[in-house]
Design a protein around this motif. Structure first.
Motif, PDB file in Angstrom:
ATOM      1  N   SER A   1       0.855  -1.201   0.000  1.00 34.85           N
ATOM      2  CA  SER A   1       0.000   0.000   0.000  1.00 34.85           C
ATOM      3  C   SER A   1       0.882   1.238   0.000  1.00 34.85           C
ATOM      4  O   SER A   1       2.024   1.207   0.480  1.00 34.85           O
ATOM      5  N   LEU A   2       0.307   2.294  -0.510  1.00 41.71           N
ATOM      6  CA  LEU A   2       1.033   3.572  -0.544  1.00 41.71           C
ATOM      7  C   LEU A   2       0.340   4.505   0.469  1.00 41.71           C
ATOM      8  O   LEU A   2      -0.883   4.701   0.415  1.00 41.71           O
ATOM      9  N   VAL A   3       1.158   4.989   1.450  1.00 40.86           N
ATOM     10  CA  VAL A   3       0.569   5.814   2.514  1.00 40.86           C
ATOM     11  C   VAL A   3       1.104   7.233   2.389  1.00 40.86           C
ATOM     12  O   VAL A   3       2.321   7.427   2.250  1.00 40.86           O
ATOM     13  N   ARG A   4       0.257   8.215   2.420  1.00 44.38           N
ATOM     14  CA  ARG A   4       0.688   9.608   2.427  1.00 44.38           C
ATOM     15  C   ARG A   4      -0.358  10.460   3.177  1.00 44.38           C
ATOM     16  O   ARG A   4      -1.488   9.982   3.433  1.00 44.38           O
TER      17      ARG A   4
ATOM     18  N   LEU B   1       5.125  11.743   4.807  1.00 44.69           N
ATOM     19  CA  LEU B   1       4.736  11.234   6.121  1.00 44.69           C
ATOM     20  C   LEU B   1       5.712  11.653   7.218  1.00 44.69           C
ATOM     21  O   LEU B   1       5.405  11.536   8.405  1.00 44.69           O
ATOM     22  N   VAL B   2       6.865  12.104   6.845  1.00 43.01           N
ATOM     23  CA  VAL B   2       7.930  12.403   7.829  1.00 43.01           C
ATOM     24  C   VAL B   2       7.435  13.418   8.884  1.00 43.01           C
ATOM     25  O   VAL B   2       7.658  13.249  10.084  1.00 43.01           O
TER      26      VAL B   2
ATOM     27  N   ILE C   1      -4.501   5.834   2.618  1.00 43.25           N
ATOM     28  CA  ILE C   1      -3.778   4.554   2.383  1.00 43.25           C
ATOM     29  C   ILE C   1      -4.323   3.991   1.062  1.00 43.25           C
ATOM     30  O   ILE C   1      -5.486   3.591   0.960  1.00 43.25           O
ATOM     31  N   GLU C   2      -3.424   4.003   0.051  1.00 43.70           N
ATOM     32  CA  GLU C   2      -3.879   3.557  -1.270  1.00 43.70           C
ATOM     33  C   GLU C   2      -3.474   2.109  -1.496  1.00 43.70           C
ATOM     34  O   GLU C   2      -2.299   1.757  -1.416  1.00 43.70           O
TER      35      GLU C   2
ATOM     36  N   LYS D   1      -9.049   5.895   4.341  1.00 48.35           N
ATOM     37  CA  LYS D   1      -8.722   7.047   5.186  1.00 48.35           C
ATOM     38  C   LYS D   1      -8.419   6.523   6.592  1.00 48.35           C
ATOM     39  O   LYS D   1      -9.139   5.659   7.112  1.00 48.35           O
ATOM     40  N   ALA D   2      -7.318   7.032   7.230  1.00 50.44           N
ATOM     41  CA  ALA D   2      -6.955   6.586   8.596  1.00 50.44           C
ATOM     42  C   ALA D   2      -6.358   7.770   9.376  1.00 50.44           C
ATOM     43  O   ALA D   2      -5.943   8.747   8.739  1.00 50.44           O
ATOM     44  N   GLY D   3      -6.340   7.660  10.691  1.00 48.98           N
ATOM     45  CA  GLY D   3      -5.788   8.745  11.513  1.00 48.98           C
ATOM     46  C   GLY D   3      -4.445   8.378  12.084  1.00 48.98           C
ATOM     47  O   GLY D   3      -4.189   7.196  12.355  1.00 48.98           O
TER      48      GLY D   3
END
Lengths: 370, 65
Positions: free
Chosen positions: A332-335, A342-343, A353-354, A361-363
């Protein structure tokens, strides 16, 4: 007459006058004996039969055939009493008589002249190619002359033909032919070749062409000489001394010039051969061109295949680099929702989260340093 | 110049042209022109040979001894 007193000289002179009046010229046929030549100038021999013999004298240059003891000859002579009171025949002309003598005389002279090198092959000159001017020595009344001109006219044209009309048989023939040959050799506009022609005849008729001086004149002619004398089997000494010998007068024409029809055909076939060569060259060039083209096509094809191969491997590597392929493998690709890295994510930020199929969508709960 | 010399001259020109065709490397462009020239010469020679007559002259001089 009885009382006439004379000195020996007068007597001899008177006798000679009487002889000259009675026998200006006499022909005697007999056998040669005691033949000899003195000082290379004077010829002595006796002419005889079974019962009688007469002494003969002549100058060597007048003896134009070869003779030897035992040979039958006809002499043309004048009877004469010498200053020493000796009776003799002053000979002007000697001719062989009968086939045996003719042949023998021929062989003797042939051997003599051959020894001198008159008939050597290396003396022979080649005939001029397509002569523009020809000198002809012949009797214009002779059938052989007519044949020669007819065939010559049929075969080739545009030539200048100078004809010297001479006797071609008999005592006077050799001298006339020699003069005609001299005429051509000394001419201001000489022909390129001299032709001597005489049709067929008996061995005796053709004997003029075995005359020693004529044979020598032919051998020493500045201009090349071709002979056409008699028939195929008749070979005279003139033939042997000439540069070329043709079997007949017609054959002389054939040897001198080509047949114009055959010649023209020859020209065209020469041209066709040349053009054939050209076509052949052209075909070879065409074939080479085709082979060259094929080579170029092959090279292009190889180049294409090589480039295409490179493209394929490059596109493979490229597809491996595509992040979507990574998602396809279950990653998955997370941004951050705003697309930032994400840093710098903080608690409470919303993440996208793709996956390959959806965007979740996540927190962020916490972001601690490792 | 006799007719025969003209024919001879044309023949040598023709020979030169034919020799040109026999050389190793010939220019195809030029060859057509040369061939036409050669064919024309051959025609002319043929025509001249057909019409040319020999000139026969009996020498007036007598050759009697």
């Amino acid at each position: 007459m009885e009382k006439l007193q004379l000195s020996p000289s007068d007597f001899i002179a008177l006798t000679n006058q009487t002889l000259e009046y009675a026998y200006p010229s006499v022909v005697i046929v007999g056998e040669v004996s005691s033949f000899k030549i003195n000082q290379d100038k004077f010829v002595f021999f006796d002419i005889k039969d079974e019962n009688a013999s007469v002494g003969c004298f002549m100058m060597k240059f007048q003896l134009r055939i070869a003779i030897e003891d035992g040979m039958m000859v006809a002499i043309t002579a004048q009877p004469k009493l010498t200053q020493w009171g000796k009776f003799s025949l002053t000979v002007r002309l000697v001719q062989p008589v009968g086939e045996g003598s003719l042949k023998r005389s021929f062989e003797l002279l042939k051997a003599k002249l051959d020894k001198e090198g008159l008939f050597k092959p290396e003396r022979k000159r080649s005939l001029p190619e397509l002569p523009a001017r020809i000198g002809v020595i012949s009797s214009t009344q002779a059938a052989g002359y007519g044949d020669f001109i007819k065939i010559l006219d049929e075969r080739w044209g545009g030539m200048q033909i100078d004809v010297a009309h001479t006797q071609v048989q008999g005592d006077v023939a050799p001298e006339q032919i020699i003069r005609a040959l001299q005429h051509f050799n000394e001419s201001a506009e000489p022909p390129e070749i001299v032709v001597i022609i005489r049709g067929g005849g008996s061995l005796d008729d053709l004997s003029a062409f075995n005359d020693e001086l004529l044979v020598r004149a032919i051998a020493s002619s500045r201009l090349p000489v071709i002979t056409g004398i008699g028939h195929e089997n008749d070979v005279s000494l003139a033939d042997l001394a000439a540069d070329k010998r043709a079997s007949t007068p017609s054959n002389v024409a054939q040897m001198l010039v080509p047949d114009k029809l055959e010649f023209t055909q020859g020209l065209y076939s020469k041209l066709h051969r040349a053009i054939g060569q050209l076509e052949h060259d052209y075909d070879i060039r065409q074939q080479k061109l085709a082979a060259d083209l094929q080579l170029v096509v092959q090279r292009l094809q190889m180049q294409f295949e090589f480039t295409f191969g490179q493209y394929k491997s490059l596109s493979r590597s490229l597809s491996q680099l595509n992040p979507r392929n990574v998602l396809n493998r279950g990653y998955s690709l997370v941004r951050l929702e705003n697309g930032q890295s994400l840093v710098g994510a903080k608690k409470g930020d919303v993440l996208d989260i793709e996956t390959s199929k959806s965007i979740i969508k996540a927190g962020v709960i916490s972001n601690d340093k490792k | 110049m006799t007719k025969s010399s003209t024919i001879k001259e044309k023949l040598s020109q023709l020979d030169e042209l034919v020799a040109w065709f026999e050389q190793d490397d010939i220019d195809i462009e030029q060859s057509l022109k040369k061939f036409e020239q050669a064919e024309k010469l051959a025609d002319e020679i043929g025509d001249e040979l057909k019409t040319a007559k020999n000139k026969i002259e009996v020498i007036k001089k007598k050759f009697d001894a």
